[in-house]
Design a protein around this motif. Structure first.
Motif, PDB file in Angstrom:
ATOM      1  N   THR A  34     152.268 -50.130 -44.009  1.00  0.00           N
ATOM      2  CA  THR A  34     152.469 -51.253 -43.083  1.00  0.00           C
ATOM      3  C   THR A  34     153.151 -50.812 -41.790  1.00  0.00           C
ATOM      4  O   THR A  34     153.371 -51.629 -40.898  1.00  0.00           O
ATOM      5  N   GLY A  35     153.480 -49.531 -41.702  1.00  0.00           N
ATOM      6  CA  GLY A  35     154.130 -49.014 -40.503  1.00  0.00           C
ATOM      7  C   GLY A  35     155.603 -49.340 -40.428  1.00  0.00           C
ATOM      8  O   GLY A  35     156.240 -49.158 -39.377  1.00  0.00           O
ATOM      9  N   ALA A  36     156.198 -49.794 -41.536  1.00  0.00           N
ATOM     10  CA  ALA A  36     157.604 -50.191 -41.530  1.00  0.00           C
ATOM     11  C   ALA A  36     158.541 -48.994 -41.542  1.00  0.00           C
ATOM     12  O   ALA A  36     159.710 -49.125 -41.169  1.00  0.00           O
ATOM     13  N   SER A  37     158.062 -47.837 -41.978  1.00  0.00           N
ATOM     14  CA  SER A  37     158.925 -46.655 -42.025  1.00  0.00           C
ATOM     15  C   SER A  37     158.129 -45.404 -41.721  1.00  0.00           C
ATOM     16  O   SER A  37     156.917 -45.350 -41.909  1.00  0.00           O
ATOM     17  N   GLN A  38     158.820 -44.401 -41.217  1.00  0.00           N
ATOM     18  CA  GLN A  38     158.311 -43.052 -40.990  1.00  0.00           C
ATOM     19  C   GLN A  38     156.995 -43.016 -40.209  1.00  0.00           C
ATOM     20  O   GLN A  38     156.068 -42.270 -40.538  1.00  0.00           O
ATOM     21  N   ALA A  39     156.920 -43.807 -39.158  1.00  0.00           N
ATOM     22  CA  ALA A  39     155.782 -43.709 -38.237  1.00  0.00           C
ATOM     23  C   ALA A  39     155.999 -42.494 -37.342  1.00  0.00           C
ATOM     24  O   ALA A  39     157.138 -42.190 -36.961  1.00  0.00           O
ATOM     25  N   PRO A  40     154.953 -41.737 -37.022  1.00  0.00           N
ATOM     26  CA  PRO A  40     155.110 -40.570 -36.155  1.00  0.00           C
ATOM     27  C   PRO A  40     155.758 -40.938 -34.824  1.00  0.00           C
ATOM     28  O   PRO A  40     155.499 -42.006 -34.261  1.00  0.00           O
ATOM     29  N   LEU A  41     156.606 -40.035 -34.311  1.00  0.00           N
ATOM     30  CA  LEU A  41     157.368 -40.294 -33.095  1.00  0.00           C
ATOM     31  C   LEU A  41     156.547 -40.118 -31.827  1.00  0.00           C
ATOM     32  O   LEU A  41     156.968 -40.561 -30.762  1.00  0.00           O
ATOM     33  N   GLN A  42     155.389 -39.461 -31.930  1.00  0.00           N
ATOM     34  CA  GLN A  42     154.556 -39.259 -30.749  1.00  0.00           C
ATOM     35  C   GLN A  42     153.087 -39.275 -31.138  1.00  0.00           C
ATOM     36  O   GLN A  42     152.737 -39.345 -32.311  1.00  0.00           O
ATOM     37  N   SER A  43     152.226 -39.228 -30.129  1.00  0.00           N
ATOM     38  CA  SER A  43     150.784 -39.270 -30.348  1.00  0.00           C
ATOM     39  C   SER A  43     150.345 -38.120 -31.248  1.00  0.00           C
ATOM     40  O   SER A  43     150.896 -37.019 -31.202  1.00  0.00           O
ATOM     41  N   LEU A  44     149.320 -38.400 -32.061  1.00  0.00           N
ATOM     42  CA  LEU A  44     148.795 -37.390 -32.981  1.00  0.00           C
ATOM     43  C   LEU A  44     147.763 -36.478 -32.322  1.00  0.00           C
ATOM     44  O   LEU A  44     147.226 -35.588 -32.963  1.00  0.00           O
ATOM     45  N   ASP A  45     147.444 -36.709 -31.094  1.00  0.00           N
ATOM     46  CA  ASP A  45     146.460 -35.887 -30.404  1.00  0.00           C
ATOM     47  C   ASP A  45     146.807 -34.407 -30.579  1.00  0.00           C
ATOM     48  O   ASP A  45     147.944 -33.989 -30.343  1.00  0.00           O
ATOM     49  N   SER A  46     145.831 -33.612 -31.006  1.00  0.00           N
ATOM     50  CA  SER A  46     146.087 -32.223 -31.361  1.00  0.00           C
ATOM     51  C   SER A  46     146.648 -31.431 -30.190  1.00  0.00           C
ATOM     52  O   SER A  46     146.098 -31.450 -29.083  1.00  0.00           O
ATOM     53  N   HIS A  47     147.749 -30.715 -30.427  1.00  0.00           N
ATOM     54  CA  HIS A  47     148.278 -29.846 -29.374  1.00  0.00           C
ATOM     55  C   HIS A  47     147.431 -28.580 -29.237  1.00  0.00           C
ATOM     56  O   HIS A  47     147.658 -27.778 -28.325  1.00  0.00           O
ATOM     57  N   LEU A  48     146.440 -28.423 -30.137  1.00  0.00           N
ATOM     58  CA  LEU A  48     145.493 -27.308 -30.045  1.00  0.00           C
ATOM     59  C   LEU A  48     144.144 -27.760 -29.500  1.00  0.00           C
ATOM     60  O   LEU A  48     143.144 -27.060 -29.646  1.00  0.00           O
ATOM     61  N   ARG A  49     144.122 -28.922 -28.866  1.00  0.00           N
ATOM     62  CA  ARG A  49     142.862 -29.498 -28.389  1.00  0.00           C
ATOM     63  C   ARG A  49     142.089 -28.529 -27.491  1.00  0.00           C
ATOM     64  O   ARG A  49     140.859 -28.459 -27.550  1.00  0.00           O
ATOM     65  N   SER A  50     142.790 -27.779 -26.669  1.00  0.00           N
ATOM     66  CA  SER A  50     142.122 -26.852 -25.751  1.00  0.00           C
ATOM     67  C   SER A  50     141.399 -25.734 -26.481  1.00  0.00           C
ATOM     68  O   SER A  50     140.519 -25.072 -25.911  1.00  0.00           O
ATOM     69  N   GLU A  51     141.743 -25.513 -27.757  1.00  0.00           N
ATOM     70  CA  GLU A  51     141.076 -24.471 -28.538  1.00  0.00           C
ATOM     71  C   GLU A  51     139.819 -24.975 -29.244  1.00  0.00           C
ATOM     72  O   GLU A  51     139.088 -24.183 -29.833  1.00  0.00           O
ATOM     73  N   ILE A  52     139.571 -26.276 -29.204  1.00  0.00           N
ATOM     74  CA  ILE A  52     138.376 -26.848 -29.831  1.00  0.00           C
ATOM     75  C   ILE A  52     137.231 -26.797 -28.833  1.00  0.00           C
ATOM     76  O   ILE A  52     137.212 -27.531 -27.841  1.00  0.00           O
ATOM     77  N   GLN A  53     136.290 -25.924 -29.067  1.00  0.00           N
ATOM     78  CA  GLN A  53     135.192 -25.703 -28.125  1.00  0.00           C
ATOM     79  C   GLN A  53     133.980 -26.576 -28.401  1.00  0.00           C
ATOM     80  O   GLN A  53     133.127 -26.760 -27.521  1.00  0.00           O
ATOM     81  N   ASP A  54     133.871 -27.112 -29.598  1.00  0.00           N
ATOM     82  CA  ASP A  54     132.712 -27.899 -30.011  1.00  0.00           C
ATOM     83  C   ASP A  54     132.926 -29.366 -29.632  1.00  0.00           C
ATOM     84  O   ASP A  54     133.859 -30.010 -30.123  1.00  0.00           O
ATOM     85  N   ALA A  55     132.050 -29.904 -28.789  1.00  0.00           N
ATOM     86  CA  ALA A  55     132.190 -31.289 -28.339  1.00  0.00           C
ATOM     87  C   ALA A  55     132.086 -32.268 -29.506  1.00  0.00           C
ATOM     88  O   ALA A  55     132.710 -33.343 -29.480  1.00  0.00           O
ATOM     89  N   GLN A  56     131.324 -31.928 -30.531  1.00  0.00           N
ATOM     90  CA  GLN A  56     131.188 -32.805 -31.690  1.00  0.00           C
ATOM     91  C   GLN A  56     132.492 -32.875 -32.487  1.00  0.00           C
ATOM     92  O   GLN A  56     132.866 -33.935 -32.995  1.00  0.00           O
ATOM     93  N   VAL A  57     133.189 -31.759 -32.594  1.00  0.00           N
ATOM     94  CA  VAL A  57     134.483 -31.745 -33.280  1.00  0.00           C
ATOM     95  C   VAL A  57     135.504 -32.565 -32.483  1.00  0.00           C
ATOM     96  O   VAL A  57     136.318 -33.292 -33.060  1.00  0.00           O
ATOM     97  N   LEU A  58     135.451 -32.477 -31.175  1.00  0.00           N
ATOM     98  CA  LEU A  58     136.332 -33.292 -30.347  1.00  0.00           C
ATOM     99  C   LEU A  58     136.040 -34.777 -30.524  1.00  0.00           C
ATOM    100  O   LEU A  58     136.963 -35.600 -30.596  1.00  0.00           O
ATOM    101  N   ASP A  59     134.771 -35.133 -30.613  1.00  0.00           N
ATOM    102  CA  ASP A  59     134.406 -36.529 -30.845  1.00  0.00           C
ATOM    103  C   ASP A  59     134.968 -37.013 -32.176  1.00  0.00           C
ATOM    104  O   ASP A  59     135.538 -38.107 -32.262  1.00  0.00           O
ATOM    105  N   TYR A  60     134.834 -36.202 -33.200  1.00  0.00           N
ATOM    106  CA  TYR A  60     135.341 -36.574 -34.528  1.00  0.00           C
ATOM    107  C   TYR A  60     136.862 -36.697 -34.488  1.00  0.00           C
ATOM    108  O   TYR A  60     137.444 -37.645 -35.044  1.00  0.00           O
ATOM    109  N   HIS A  61     137.522 -35.748 -33.864  1.00  0.00           N
ATOM    110  CA  HIS A  61     138.980 -35.768 -33.698  1.00  0.00           C
ATOM    111  C   HIS A  61     139.420 -37.086 -33.072  1.00  0.00           C
ATOM    112  O   HIS A  61     140.353 -37.741 -33.548  1.00  0.00           O
TER     113      HIS A  61
END
Length: 343
Positions: A34-61
């Protein structure tokens, strides 16, 4: 020789459920869902996004993040680089379905085992444009709120119950008619460890839902023969990854209050491989991160080969992969072939 076991009977099921961490931690899971506890403090967007070369993997991400409910977001923030791995596998499954499609009307199916709010199944149905349909089960009924918010009911369905409740007969019901022949793919989403160590019966139970030659994936947090090595991998996970998303106090609380229950249901990698090898012709280790491993099993070696050939590269810092030398086809070791006992 393959070992054939009967599915878990009602008495065993009730005993396992009542004494499992899944029940003992029910309130905690509800709070997370329910999001009442232990929600992540920041966006989950991958900090390794620049290493993902496949556009399909980025779409899935991007689909995974956009449709993630509170508990699945917590999961992504807790397991190092599982976000990137699920995207890699989802794209490969979509490509495998396209390669094996016989006509334009054919669809494929995924059964997610106790998989939170079905975020990954929904991402897969969206990414494949309905080529793959999904069924997700979860004993935490709060997950259904997030599922209903994001799901396309024509492509994804949800069962608010433990994986050990459904039977093959349930797939014959009108509501689940599209899955009546079973599933092409099954994905256990770190679920078994919350029940018992009896992987033999757990695996046998879900295999009865798998189509002949289908692929079944096992993502599990594993124990280690050396307790100090287990703790070393935990420290790296907590200190080098989870601090991105959780406070020191939250990490400490979870370690003390939750993981002690979960560890009671964990098995070693060799124990898991032994249980899988006695039930499937081929087992492969796909990925490793801290104490987590992801394996795929099938009675069709060619199907696994075709899938692995379609997998893109792992996106993950090498220092998190502690089983790198074992990636690939696996057989039980001399000690790992023994069946794990019930805890």
């Amino acid at each position: 020789m393959k070992t054939t076991l009967q599915p878990i009977d009602a008495n065993t099921l009730d005993r396992d459920l009542q004494h499992s961490a899944m029940i003992k931690l029910e309130g905690h899971f509800h709070s997370l869902a329910t999001g009442a506890s232990q929600a992540p403090l920041q966006s989950l967007d991958s900090h390794l996004r620049s290493e993902i070369q496949d556009a399909q993997v980025l779409d899935y991400h991007d689909r995974l993040i956009a449709g993630a409910g509170p508990l699945f977001s917590h999961f992504l923030a807790s397991v190092p680089y599982i976000l990137e791995e699920l995207a890699r596998v989802g794209v490969a499954l979509t490509r495998l379905a396209h390669a094996n499609r016989n006509d334009t009307c054919q669809t494929f199916s995924l059964f997610e085992v106790d998989a939170f709010d079905g975020s990954n199944g929904r991402a897969l149905t969206g990414h494949s444009h309905g080529l793959i349909r999904s069924l997700t089960c979860s004993p935490n009924q709060a997950n259904q709120f997030a599922f209903d918010q994001y799901a396309d009911p024509a492509l994804s369905l949800f069962l608010p119950q433990s994986v050990f409740k459904p039977t093959p007969a349930l797939l014959q019901s009108p509501e689940l008619e599209q899955f009546r022949e079973g599933f092409d793919f099954i994905y256990e989403m770190a679920a078994f460890q919350f029940y018992t160590r009896d992987r033999a019966r757990q695996i046998s139970h879900i295999k009865q839902f798998l189509k002949p030659g289908g692929l079944v994936f096992f993502l599990e947090k594993l124990n280690h023969p050396d307790p100090s090595e287990y703790l070393r991998r935990e420290r790296i996970k907590d200190e080098e990854f989870k601090t991105r998303y959780f406070s020191e106090e939250e990490i400490h609380w979870k370690r003390q209050q939750m993981l002690e229950h979960m560890q009671n249901g964990q098995v070693t990698l060799d124990e898991l491989v032994g249980a899988l090898s006695s039930r499937f012709k081929t087992v492969q280790l796909l990925w490793s991160s801290s104490n987590f491993c992801e394996l795929v099993a099938s009675d069709d070696p060619e199907q696994i080969k075709q899938f692995v050939d379609l997998l893109g590269p792992v996106v993950q810092p090498s220092e998190f992969c502690f089983e790198a030398t074992r990636i690939g086809s696996m057989a039980p070791s001399s000690s790992g072939g023994k069946e794990p006992s019930d805890a």
